[in-house]
Motif scaffolding. Structure first.
Motif, PDB file in Angstrom:
ATOM      1  N   HIS A 197       0.591  -1.252   0.281  1.00  0.00           N
ATOM      2  CA  HIS A 197      -0.280  -0.048   0.065  1.00  0.00           C
ATOM      3  C   HIS A 197       1.085   1.196  -0.137  1.00  0.00           C
ATOM      4  CE1 HIS A 197      -3.958  -2.418   1.263  1.00  0.00           C
ATOM      5  NE2 HIS A 197      -3.247  -2.692   1.412  1.00  0.00           N
ATOM      6  N   THR A 198       0.189   1.875  -0.916  1.00  0.00           N
ATOM      7  CA  THR A 198       1.281   3.332  -0.769  1.00  0.00           C
ATOM      8  C   THR A 198       0.449   4.546  -0.761  1.00  0.00           C
ATOM      9  OG1 THR A 198       1.807   3.202  -3.509  1.00  0.00           O
ATOM     10  CG2 THR A 198       3.362   2.754  -1.776  1.00  0.00           C
ATOM     11  N   GLY A 199       0.389   6.017  -0.324  1.00  0.00           N
ATOM     12  CA  GLY A 199      -0.211   6.684  -0.574  1.00  0.00           C
ATOM     13  C   GLY A 199      -1.613   6.525   0.087  1.00  0.00           C
ATOM     14  N   GLU A 200      -2.405   7.200   0.070  1.00  0.00           N
ATOM     15  CA  GLU A 200      -3.986   6.693   0.331  1.00  0.00           C
ATOM     16  C   GLU A 200      -4.991   6.000   0.077  1.00  0.00           C
ATOM     17  OE1 GLU A 200      -5.735   8.496   2.713  1.00  0.00           O
ATOM     18  OE2 GLU A 200      -3.954   9.223   3.294  1.00  0.00           O
ATOM     19  N   THR A 201      -4.946   5.748  -2.066  1.00  0.00           N
ATOM     20  CA  THR A 201      -5.127   4.472  -2.540  1.00  0.00           C
ATOM     21  C   THR A 201      -4.744   3.590  -3.036  1.00  0.00           C
ATOM     22  OG1 THR A 201      -6.230   6.005  -4.049  1.00  0.00           O
ATOM     23  CG2 THR A 201      -7.489   5.623  -2.284  1.00  0.00           C
ATOM     24  N   SER A 202      -3.680   3.741  -3.559  1.00  0.00           N
ATOM     25  CA  SER A 202      -2.863   3.140  -4.257  1.00  0.00           C
ATOM     26  C   SER A 202      -2.440   1.297  -3.638  1.00  0.00           C
ATOM     27  CB  SER A 202      -1.747   3.369  -4.787  1.00  0.00           C
ATOM     28  OG  SER A 202      -1.441   2.529  -5.488  1.00  0.00           O
ATOM     29  N   TYR A 203      -2.551   0.349  -4.266  1.00  0.00           N
ATOM     30  CA  TYR A 203      -1.870  -1.010  -3.794  1.00  0.00           C
ATOM     31  C   TYR A 203      -2.444  -1.897  -4.774  1.00  0.00           C
ATOM     32  CZ  TYR A 203      -6.639  -2.378  -3.532  1.00  0.00           C
ATOM     33  OH  TYR A 203      -8.482  -2.068  -4.038  1.00  0.00           O
ATOM     34  N   ALA A 204      -0.982  -2.865  -4.602  1.00  0.00           N
ATOM     35  CA  ALA A 204      -1.040  -3.889  -5.550  1.00  0.00           C
ATOM     36  C   ALA A 204      -0.706  -5.333  -5.011  1.00  0.00           C
ATOM     37  CB  ALA A 204      -0.254  -3.718  -6.727  1.00  0.00           C
ATOM     38  N   SER A 205      -0.873  -6.657  -4.984  1.00  0.00           N
ATOM     39  CA  SER A 205      -0.053  -7.443  -4.378  1.00  0.00           C
ATOM     40  C   SER A 205       1.497  -7.931  -5.652  1.00  0.00           C
ATOM     41  CB  SER A 205      -0.845  -8.697  -5.161  1.00  0.00           C
ATOM     42  OG  SER A 205      -0.932  -9.954  -4.607  1.00  0.00           O
ATOM     43  N   TYR A 206       1.968  -8.476  -4.688  1.00  0.00           N
ATOM     44  CA  TYR A 206       3.522  -8.864  -4.757  1.00  0.00           C
ATOM     45  C   TYR A 206       3.759 -10.264  -3.897  1.00  0.00           C
ATOM     46  CZ  TYR A 206       4.229  -4.004  -6.778  1.00  0.00           C
ATOM     47  OH  TYR A 206       4.273  -2.036  -6.920  1.00  0.00           O
ATOM     48  N   SER A 207       4.288 -11.077  -5.311  1.00  0.00           N
ATOM     49  CA  SER A 207       4.700 -12.483  -5.328  1.00  0.00           C
ATOM     50  C   SER A 207       6.405 -12.716  -5.105  1.00  0.00           C
ATOM     51  CB  SER A 207       4.203 -13.715  -5.617  1.00  0.00           C
ATOM     52  OG  SER A 207       2.685 -12.970  -5.418  1.00  0.00           O
ATOM     53  N   GLU A 208       6.814 -13.699  -4.676  1.00  0.00           N
ATOM     54  CA  GLU A 208       8.305 -14.038  -5.178  1.00  0.00           C
ATOM     55  C   GLU A 208       8.505 -13.724  -6.194  1.00  0.00           C
ATOM     56  OE1 GLU A 208      10.855 -17.824  -4.676  1.00  0.00           O
ATOM     57  OE2 GLU A 208       8.919 -18.248  -3.361  1.00  0.00           O
ATOM     58  N   GLY A 209      10.130 -12.569  -6.084  1.00  0.00           N
ATOM     59  CA  GLY A 209      10.491 -12.350  -7.511  1.00  0.00           C
ATOM     60  C   GLY A 209      10.180 -11.289  -7.369  1.00  0.00           C
ATOM     61  N   ASP A 210       9.256 -10.100  -7.019  1.00  0.00           N
ATOM     62  CA  ASP A 210       8.742  -9.367  -7.778  1.00  0.00           C
ATOM     63  C   ASP A 210       9.927  -7.558  -7.107  1.00  0.00           C
ATOM     64  OD1 ASP A 210       7.058 -10.329  -9.567  1.00  0.00           O
ATOM     65  OD2 ASP A 210       4.938 -10.198  -7.516  1.00  0.00           O
ATOM     66  N   VAL A 211       8.916  -6.511  -7.631  1.00  0.00           N
ATOM     67  CA  VAL A 211       9.786  -5.746  -6.399  1.00  0.00           C
ATOM     68  C   VAL A 211       8.854  -4.304  -6.565  1.00  0.00           C
ATOM     69  CG1 VAL A 211      11.896  -4.226  -7.179  1.00  0.00           C
ATOM     70  CG2 VAL A 211      12.487  -6.247  -7.399  1.00  0.00           C
ATOM     71  N   ALA A 212       9.224  -3.582  -5.688  1.00  0.00           N
ATOM     72  CA  ALA A 212       8.242  -2.612  -5.370  1.00  0.00           C
ATOM     73  C   ALA A 212       8.972  -1.839  -4.977  1.00  0.00           C
ATOM     74  CB  ALA A 212       6.824  -3.246  -4.066  1.00  0.00           C
ATOM     75  N   TRP A 213       8.878  -0.497  -4.810  1.00  0.00           N
ATOM     76  CA  TRP A 213       9.343   1.255  -5.328  1.00  0.00           C
ATOM     77  C   TRP A 213       8.604   1.623  -4.303  1.00  0.00           C
ATOM     78  CZ3 TRP A 213      14.569   1.607  -6.435  1.00  0.00           C
ATOM     79  CH2 TRP A 213      14.876   0.417  -7.950  1.00  0.00           C
ATOM     80  N   THR A 214       9.431   2.636  -3.353  1.00  0.00           N
ATOM     81  CA  THR A 214       8.260   3.905  -2.975  1.00  0.00           C
ATOM     82  C   THR A 214       9.397   5.034  -3.271  1.00  0.00           C
ATOM     83  OG1 THR A 214      10.174   4.416  -1.143  1.00  0.00           O
ATOM     84  CG2 THR A 214       8.091   3.121  -0.970  1.00  0.00           C
ATOM     85  N   ILE A 215       8.893   6.372  -3.744  1.00  0.00           N
ATOM     86  CA  ILE A 215       9.692   7.861  -4.075  1.00  0.00           C
ATOM     87  C   ILE A 215       9.595   8.152  -2.328  1.00  0.00           C
ATOM     88  CG2 ILE A 215       8.714   7.890  -5.989  1.00  0.00           C
ATOM     89  CD1 ILE A 215       7.231   9.565  -5.311  1.00  0.00           C
ATOM     90  N   GLU A 216      10.738   9.300  -2.723  1.00  0.00           N
ATOM     91  CA  GLU A 216      10.802   9.933  -1.555  1.00  0.00           C
ATOM     92  C   GLU A 216       9.403  10.629  -0.472  1.00  0.00           C
ATOM     93  OE1 GLU A 216      13.232  12.771  -2.758  1.00  0.00           O
ATOM     94  OE2 GLU A 216      15.262  11.828  -2.399  1.00  0.00           O
ATOM     95  N   ARG A 217       9.102   9.987   1.122  1.00  0.00           N
ATOM     96  CA  ARG A 217       7.866  10.782   1.554  1.00  0.00           C
ATOM     97  C   ARG A 217       6.528   9.818   1.511  1.00  0.00           C
ATOM     98  NH1 ARG A 217      11.142  14.777   0.386  1.00  0.00           N
ATOM     99  NH2 ARG A 217      10.599  15.827  -0.846  1.00  0.00           N
TER     100      ARG A 217
END
Length: 135
Positions: free
Chosen positions: A73-93
């Protein structure tokens, strides 16, 4: 656990990285891999039904899912499912947290030399702490 560089006989004070057990609670364990001269990596375990995060940082991060499945989950409403081998990113703040759909292991990667500092983010933080009480 300290692991020395391949040339440790030439410079015995230099180590490649240092593994330190960080926090541990009902959600799982966090290990700190202090990689010198590279990036900083935390190994995060999250038990199914628990969450980690609920904060933001002054720097970007990458998260590699080594095993399991999480909702990111990022921000107020954004979310996604991640499984083995996936990469997720966040930006500053960018506020973020992970909710474990399965027992999961993540590698949290940030630039070397940047001190870890989390800025708590509501309502994420309160929700995560409530999960620790009711599960």
């Amino acid at each position: 656990l300290k692991i020395e560089t391949p040339n440790h006989h030439e410079n015995p004070k230099e180590t490649y990285f240092n593994i330190v057990k960080g926090s541990e609670d009902v959600r799982g364990v966090l290990y700190d891999l202090g990689l010198t001269k590279a990036v900083h990596i935390n190994v995060i375990t999250i038990k199914k039904g628990y969450a980690r995060g609920g904060h933001s940082h002054e720097y970007s991060e990458a998260f590699f899912v080594a095993s399991g499945q999480v909702m990111f989950h990022t921000g107020e409403t954004s979310y996604a499912s991640y499984s083995e081998g996936d990469v997720a990113w966040t930006i500053e703040r960018e506020p973020h947290f992970f909710y474990a759909l399965q027992d999961s292991v993540l590698l949290e990667i940030r630039p070397h030399g940047i001190e870890f500092k989390a800025n708590s983010y509501e309502p994420f933080r309160s929700w995560i702490e409530q999960l620790m009480i009711v599960t």
